[in-house]
Design a protein around this motif. Structure first.
Motif, PDB file in Angstrom:
ATOM      1  N   LEU A   1     -13.995  67.901 -87.523  1.00  0.00           N
ATOM      2  CA  LEU A   1     -14.707  67.854 -86.244  1.00  0.00           C
ATOM      3  C   LEU A   1     -14.227  66.684 -85.399  1.00  0.00           C
ATOM      4  O   LEU A   1     -14.108  66.791 -84.168  1.00  0.00           O
ATOM      5  CB  LEU A   1     -16.218  67.753 -86.494  1.00  0.00           C
ATOM      6  CG  LEU A   1     -17.116  67.672 -85.258  1.00  0.00           C
ATOM      7  CD1 LEU A   1     -17.019  68.950 -84.428  1.00  0.00           C
ATOM      8  CD2 LEU A   1     -18.570  67.407 -85.667  1.00  0.00           C
ATOM      9  N   ALA A   2     -13.924  65.570 -86.065  1.00  0.00           N
ATOM     10  CA  ALA A   2     -13.426  64.392 -85.354  1.00  0.00           C
ATOM     11  C   ALA A   2     -12.060  64.641 -84.732  1.00  0.00           C
ATOM     12  O   ALA A   2     -11.805  64.255 -83.589  1.00  0.00           O
ATOM     13  CB  ALA A   2     -13.367  63.206 -86.309  1.00  0.00           C
ATOM     14  N   VAL A   3     -11.167  65.296 -85.476  1.00  0.00           N
ATOM     15  CA  VAL A   3      -9.845  65.619 -84.927  1.00  0.00           C
ATOM     16  C   VAL A   3      -9.990  66.434 -83.649  1.00  0.00           C
ATOM     17  O   VAL A   3      -9.351  66.148 -82.621  1.00  0.00           O
ATOM     18  CB  VAL A   3      -8.994  66.380 -85.961  1.00  0.00           C
ATOM     19  CG1 VAL A   3      -7.730  66.939 -85.306  1.00  0.00           C
ATOM     20  CG2 VAL A   3      -8.609  65.466 -87.117  1.00  0.00           C
ATOM     21  N   LEU A   4     -10.835  67.449 -83.698  1.00  0.00           N
ATOM     22  CA  LEU A   4     -11.059  68.303 -82.531  1.00  0.00           C
ATOM     23  C   LEU A   4     -11.641  67.512 -81.363  1.00  0.00           C
ATOM     24  O   LEU A   4     -11.146  67.589 -80.226  1.00  0.00           O
ATOM     25  CB  LEU A   4     -11.988  69.455 -82.920  1.00  0.00           C
ATOM     26  CG  LEU A   4     -12.525  70.332 -81.785  1.00  0.00           C
ATOM     27  CD1 LEU A   4     -11.381  70.992 -81.035  1.00  0.00           C
ATOM     28  CD2 LEU A   4     -13.498  71.369 -82.336  1.00  0.00           C
ATOM     29  N   SER A   5     -12.681  66.746 -81.633  1.00  0.00           N
ATOM     30  CA  SER A   5     -13.370  66.019 -80.562  1.00  0.00           C
ATOM     31  C   SER A   5     -12.487  64.920 -79.976  1.00  0.00           C
ATOM     32  O   SER A   5     -12.445  64.733 -78.742  1.00  0.00           O
ATOM     33  CB  SER A   5     -14.674  65.422 -81.105  1.00  0.00           C
ATOM     34  OG  SER A   5     -15.522  66.430 -81.612  1.00  0.00           O
ATOM     35  N   PHE A   6     -11.772  64.188 -80.821  1.00  0.00           N
ATOM     36  CA  PHE A   6     -10.912  63.115 -80.326  1.00  0.00           C
ATOM     37  C   PHE A   6      -9.733  63.676 -79.532  1.00  0.00           C
ATOM     38  O   PHE A   6      -9.276  63.067 -78.565  1.00  0.00           O
ATOM     39  CB  PHE A   6     -10.405  62.261 -81.491  1.00  0.00           C
ATOM     40  CG  PHE A   6     -11.497  61.548 -82.244  1.00  0.00           C
ATOM     41  CD1 PHE A   6     -12.717  61.267 -81.652  1.00  0.00           C
ATOM     42  CD2 PHE A   6     -11.307  61.153 -83.570  1.00  0.00           C
ATOM     43  CE1 PHE A   6     -13.732  60.617 -82.346  1.00  0.00           C
ATOM     44  CE2 PHE A   6     -12.307  60.496 -84.264  1.00  0.00           C
ATOM     45  CZ  PHE A   6     -13.520  60.235 -83.654  1.00  0.00           C
ATOM     46  N   TRP A   7      -9.236  64.845 -79.945  1.00  0.00           N
ATOM     47  CA  TRP A   7      -8.144  65.476 -79.202  1.00  0.00           C
ATOM     48  C   TRP A   7      -8.613  65.905 -77.817  1.00  0.00           C
ATOM     49  O   TRP A   7      -7.897  65.722 -76.824  1.00  0.00           O
ATOM     50  CB  TRP A   7      -7.614  66.685 -79.973  1.00  0.00           C
ATOM     51  CG  TRP A   7      -6.542  67.432 -79.234  1.00  0.00           C
ATOM     52  CD1 TRP A   7      -5.250  67.050 -79.022  1.00  0.00           C
ATOM     53  CD2 TRP A   7      -6.680  68.712 -78.605  1.00  0.00           C
ATOM     54  NE1 TRP A   7      -4.571  68.001 -78.311  1.00  0.00           N
ATOM     55  CE2 TRP A   7      -5.421  69.040 -78.032  1.00  0.00           C
ATOM     56  CE3 TRP A   7      -7.733  69.623 -78.477  1.00  0.00           C
ATOM     57  CZ2 TRP A   7      -5.199  70.218 -77.337  1.00  0.00           C
ATOM     58  CZ3 TRP A   7      -7.523  70.806 -77.790  1.00  0.00           C
ATOM     59  CH2 TRP A   7      -6.264  71.089 -77.229  1.00  0.00           C
ATOM     60  N   ILE A   8      -9.834  66.457 -77.724  1.00  0.00           N
ATOM     61  CA  ILE A   8     -10.395  66.829 -76.424  1.00  0.00           C
ATOM     62  C   ILE A   8     -10.585  65.587 -75.561  1.00  0.00           C
ATOM     63  O   ILE A   8     -10.302  65.603 -74.352  1.00  0.00           O
ATOM     64  CB  ILE A   8     -11.738  67.571 -76.599  1.00  0.00           C
ATOM     65  CG1 ILE A   8     -11.533  68.894 -77.344  1.00  0.00           C
ATOM     66  CG2 ILE A   8     -12.388  67.816 -75.241  1.00  0.00           C
ATOM     67  CD1 ILE A   8     -10.745  69.926 -76.595  1.00  0.00           C
ATOM     68  N   GLU A   9     -11.058  64.506 -76.148  1.00  0.00           N
ATOM     69  CA  GLU A   9     -11.191  63.251 -75.396  1.00  0.00           C
ATOM     70  C   GLU A   9      -9.851  62.798 -74.835  1.00  0.00           C
ATOM     71  O   GLU A   9      -9.752  62.352 -73.691  1.00  0.00           O
ATOM     72  CB  GLU A   9     -11.767  62.154 -76.299  1.00  0.00           C
ATOM     73  CG  GLU A   9     -13.245  62.275 -76.588  1.00  0.00           C
ATOM     74  CD  GLU A   9     -13.757  61.119 -77.409  1.00  0.00           C
ATOM     75  OE1 GLU A   9     -14.946  60.800 -77.306  1.00  0.00           O
ATOM     76  OE2 GLU A   9     -12.955  60.517 -78.169  1.00  0.00           O
ATOM     77  N   TYR A  10      -8.809  62.917 -75.655  1.00  0.00           N
ATOM     78  CA  TYR A  10      -7.470  62.527 -75.208  1.00  0.00           C
ATOM     79  C   TYR A  10      -6.987  63.419 -74.072  1.00  0.00           C
ATOM     80  O   TYR A  10      -6.474  62.936 -73.053  1.00  0.00           O
ATOM     81  CB  TYR A  10      -6.497  62.595 -76.386  1.00  0.00           C
ATOM     82  CG  TYR A  10      -5.043  62.562 -75.977  1.00  0.00           C
ATOM     83  CD1 TYR A  10      -4.451  61.390 -75.490  1.00  0.00           C
ATOM     84  CD2 TYR A  10      -4.254  63.721 -76.061  1.00  0.00           C
ATOM     85  CE1 TYR A  10      -3.111  61.369 -75.103  1.00  0.00           C
ATOM     86  CE2 TYR A  10      -2.922  63.698 -75.677  1.00  0.00           C
ATOM     87  CZ  TYR A  10      -2.356  62.537 -75.198  1.00  0.00           C
ATOM     88  OH  TYR A  10      -1.046  62.513 -74.805  1.00  0.00           O
ATOM     89  N   ARG A  11      -7.172  64.731 -74.208  1.00  0.00           N
ATOM     90  CA  ARG A  11      -6.704  65.672 -73.207  1.00  0.00           C
ATOM     91  C   ARG A  11      -7.443  65.516 -71.881  1.00  0.00           C
ATOM     92  O   ARG A  11      -6.876  65.749 -70.809  1.00  0.00           O
ATOM     93  CB  ARG A  11      -6.857  67.108 -73.713  1.00  0.00           C
ATOM     94  CG  ARG A  11      -5.942  67.473 -74.860  1.00  0.00           C
ATOM     95  CD  ARG A  11      -4.513  67.630 -74.397  1.00  0.00           C
ATOM     96  NE  ARG A  11      -4.386  68.721 -73.419  1.00  0.00           N
ATOM     97  CZ  ARG A  11      -3.304  68.971 -72.718  1.00  0.00           C
ATOM     98  NH1 ARG A  11      -2.253  68.184 -72.844  1.00  0.00           N
ATOM     99  NH2 ARG A  11      -3.282  69.987 -71.860  1.00  0.00           N
ATOM    100  N   THR A  12      -8.695  65.119 -71.934  1.00  0.00           N
ATOM    101  CA  THR A  12      -9.486  64.943 -70.713  1.00  0.00           C
ATOM    102  C   THR A  12      -9.474  63.502 -70.213  1.00  0.00           C
ATOM    103  O   THR A  12     -10.152  63.185 -69.243  1.00  0.00           O
ATOM    104  CB  THR A  12     -10.941  65.380 -70.953  1.00  0.00           C
ATOM    105  OG1 THR A  12     -11.479  64.660 -72.076  1.00  0.00           O
ATOM    106  CG2 THR A  12     -11.021  66.875 -71.242  1.00  0.00           C
ATOM    107  N   ARG A  13      -8.713  62.644 -70.904  1.00  0.00           N
ATOM    108  CA  ARG A  13      -8.586  61.233 -70.528  1.00  0.00           C
ATOM    109  C   ARG A  13      -9.947  60.548 -70.417  1.00  0.00           C
ATOM    110  O   ARG A  13     -10.203  59.769 -69.505  1.00  0.00           O
ATOM    111  CB  ARG A  13      -7.822  61.099 -69.207  1.00  0.00           C
ATOM    112  CG  ARG A  13      -6.411  61.685 -69.264  1.00  0.00           C
ATOM    113  CD  ARG A  13      -5.693  61.548 -67.945  1.00  0.00           C
ATOM    114  NE  ARG A  13      -4.354  62.159 -68.016  1.00  0.00           N
ATOM    115  CZ  ARG A  13      -3.506  62.231 -67.001  1.00  0.00           C
ATOM    116  NH1 ARG A  13      -3.852  61.727 -65.819  1.00  0.00           N
ATOM    117  NH2 ARG A  13      -2.332  62.787 -67.146  1.00  0.00           N
ATOM    118  N   SER A  14     -10.791  60.853 -71.381  1.00  0.00           N
ATOM    119  CA  SER A  14     -12.147  60.308 -71.383  1.00  0.00           C
ATOM    120  C   SER A  14     -12.216  58.912 -71.977  1.00  0.00           C
ATOM    121  O   SER A  14     -13.167  58.175 -71.721  1.00  0.00           O
ATOM    122  CB  SER A  14     -13.079  61.239 -72.164  1.00  0.00           C
ATOM    123  OG  SER A  14     -13.086  62.530 -71.605  1.00  0.00           O
ATOM    124  N   VAL A  15     -11.234  58.551 -72.808  1.00  0.00           N
ATOM    125  CA  VAL A  15     -11.199  57.226 -73.435  1.00  0.00           C
ATOM    126  C   VAL A  15      -9.803  56.649 -73.277  1.00  0.00           C
ATOM    127  O   VAL A  15      -8.849  57.355 -72.929  1.00  0.00           O
ATOM    128  CB  VAL A  15     -11.586  57.308 -74.932  1.00  0.00           C
ATOM    129  CG1 VAL A  15     -13.008  57.804 -75.102  1.00  0.00           C
ATOM    130  CG2 VAL A  15     -10.627  58.211 -75.691  1.00  0.00           C
TER     131      VAL A  15
END
Length: 416
Positions: free
Chosen positions: A180-194
């Protein structure tokens, strides 16, 4: 005074903090229960439900209920509730209904007050804290002190390369959090949230979780999520006309693959599990199958997490003599508890939620819309070897993902 309290409970800052607290507690319920016991865990859950209810009451003008609450989820929880009529263990069913309803309500609250990117950020922040704390305890136990922390389920095997359990209690649950972390962190990266630095740390943390958990379940889950993710990438890059044809082919292929996976589930689990846990799981499934045959249509009654001192759950033993707390398969588990009616309603709810999430992910440009679809794939896949879908953090993710998908793709929302 009351007006200021209401404004505070309805404020974006409070809803953000409460959302992260809810997700953190839901995904680390085992650790909360290990520290506080069942009474303390129930008190924490009740407090979160109360705060969420007050927060909703404080912002009625911002909440849109119409046409977004999935009827399939309503049907599932209605069946869970009415199972008290034929339950073989009434009080256990009452407790199980209340426990499931609490997590479902918290999932609905999150979906109502947070948009999708805020939800992903909340999951990401909660997982960073949980996984960081898990490795801190694993280092302390397995490297510095070289002693197991039995009070929280940590065996202290980090120095030997694992398997490690962290705050999740078991290696499979820890690996699920890693996936779940891999998925969520990848989405954060793609959306430039962090920031990039935090992204690098987060993905390294998630990767270490999967590697050191040494859970074959994680490989099965990640393979399914990767295949669906790649299919979505292809779909999202196509024109509308070509997209429909491709989706039809993918739907047929997925149906065939799903049927084959179910038919050959034993060899499949044996392959990914390297024969280590196969005998344990198949022995539990065999015992559950015998109980299902006694109450095939409506089941024995809902409980959620098994009360191991209540029959028929007290009669189930694995091949090693261990008494499990679930059927180690969500589909077998709900068949045991709610019968054929339960598994049909669950499959419909899960299927409709995924179809909606898939269509939204295929149509919307932002990568964040991929998160509900892939989260549902993660839950559906891991349900072949665990029952996370039916309680606590897994149930909250299911409800939240289904609600988020229905918000963007509900047929009732088209009616005024």
């Amino acid at each position: 005074m009351m007006q200021s309290i209401r404004a505070f409970l309805a404020s974006p800052r409070f809803t953000q903090a409460l959302t992260e607290a809810i997700v953190g507690v839901a995904l680390a319920t085992f650790a909360v229960r290990a520290l506080l016991g069942w009474p303390g865990s129930i008190a924490v859950l009740s407090s979160l439900v109360l705060l969420a209810a007050l927060s909703l009451a404080g912002q009625p003008e911002r909440i849109e209920w119409r046409g977004v609450l999935p009827l399939s989820l309503i049907a599932l929880f209605s069946l869970i509730t009415v199972s008290i009529i034929w339950s073989q263990y009434t009080w256990a069913t009452v407790g199980g209904i209340a426990y499931a309803a609490a997590f479902a309500f918290l999932g609905v609250y999150i979906a109502l007050v947070r948009d999708l990117i805020q939800l992903v950020r909340a999951v990401g922040n909660a997982l960073r804290v949980i996984l960081t704390a898990s490795f801190a305890l694993e280092v302390l136990s397995g490297v510095l002190l070289d002693a197991p922390f039995t009070w929280i389920g940590i065996t202290g095997d980090l120095a030997a390369g694992g398997p490690v359990q962290g705050l999740a209690g078991t290696r499979n649950a820890f690996a699920f959090l890693g996936a779940l972390a891999v998925l969520s962190f990848w989405i954060e990266y793609r959306t430039r949230s962090v920031s990039r630095g935090l992204t690098a740390y987060s993905l390294a943390l998630a990767g270490a979780t999967i590697v050191f958990a040494r859970s074959p379940v994680a490989y099965l889950v990640l393979a399914a999520v990767l295949v669906v993710g790649l299919a979505l990438v292809i779909i999202r890059r196509q024109e509308a006309v070509a997209r429909r044809a491709t989706q039809s082919v993918l739907l047929i292929s997925a149906t065939v693959f799903g049927v084959l996976a179910w038919v050959f589930r034993g060899p499949l689990v044996g392959f990914v599990d390297a024969a280590a846990d196969v005998e344990e799981r198949t022995s539990v499934w065999s015992a559950v199958g015998d109980l299902v045959a006694q109450q095939p249509v409506l089941g024995w009654g809902w409980v959620g997490v098994w009360p191991v001192d209540v029959y028929p759950f007290s009669s189930v033993r694995s091949s090693s003599g261990v008494q499990p707390e679930s059927a180690l398969n969500a589909y077998a588990d709900i068949w045991l508890q709610l019968g054929l009616a339960g598994i049909i309603v669950l499959l419909i709810a899960l299927g409709l939620a995924f179809v909606r999430a898939w269509l939204v992910a295929a149509d919307r440009r932002s990568t964040v819309y991929v998160w509900p679809a892939l989260t549902l794939v993660l839950l559906a896949t891991v349900s072949m070897t665990e029952s996370y879908l039916l309680y606590e953090g897994g149930l909250l993710l299911f409800v939240t993902s289904a609600f988020a998908a229905a918000r963007n793709r509900s047929w009732r929302g088209r009616f005024d």
